[in-house]
Design a protein around this motif. Sequence first.
Motif: not given
Length: 334
Positions: A75, A77, A80, A83-84, A90
Amino acid sequence: MICKGIILFLSLSFSLYISANNSDEAIYTRSFIAMGSDFQITIITTSKQRADSLLNLAYSEVDRIEKLISSWDKHSETSRINENAGKSVQKISGELYDLIFRSIKISILTQGAFDITFGSGNTDFWKFNPDVEFLPDDSTVKSSLKLIGYDKIVLNPKDTSILLRHVGMKIGFGAIGKGYAADRVAAVLKSSQVKSGVINAGGDIVCWGKQLSGNDWSIGIANPEMADLAFSYLKISDMAVVTSGNYEKYFIIDGVEYCHIIDPRTAMPVTNNVSSVTVISRIGEFADAIATAIFILGEETGIYLVDDVEDLECLILLKDGRIITSRGIDLEHD
């Protein structure tokens, strides 16, 4: 870059000597586990009630930082971003953006010896124990380098956004995160009028103020081969001290010792003559990142770098027993 296993050894690389007197103030300490490491927060204040409140505040700040930069917390930053990778830009918080920006600056300064994209490479083929008999083949090592490189990070200051150029890239803060957390905890405590304290973030030390005796804090520096015994110590205040070392995790092939610290530029273990590096700086995150970088760069390039940077000092212990220091180091011995 520094392997996760070094964290346990770094926590042994300092001996902290704290003296007390009969002042109304007293020393209060709290220890806990965070970021996969032992943290110890030491403050000087006037009552246990106030100390408990301040130490709770310190713990909360470490927890907040960990949730921001952890690559294990799905969860966060940071997760994230990873993952991208290679997929989409982002938008991130200003705090994380600034930490990444500073990390890239350190990468440039250290010629890539420090690199937060190091986790992009698969280096699981390195097993650091005395039973290793063969090196991996060149193609295996080279393939692990394809996704590593701070120059593959795209930052946009207009909207504090980031893009990792390729699918599979990752950023991680294992070689700078504890130093940053120590800086932040110190800042929070100072803003709460704590005049003296020491943050030990898994061996990354940030201290300010004085001991109860009025003396500077004494930070012992241990030999990697005798981690419980300080061979020298530094008297410091308002500084950070971080050690990166080759603590018994290595293998030897054809007479060459391969230590567990891996150079992100080559994906190969370091094989130079350095046994440990202790860095002194006014900023914990900078000392954290630079210590491992100097270990990788070696004594000659490392000392040259340190002597060229203001408010940065280091002590390098070599495998042959020699000690090399930067110009401003003032060591004391028992």
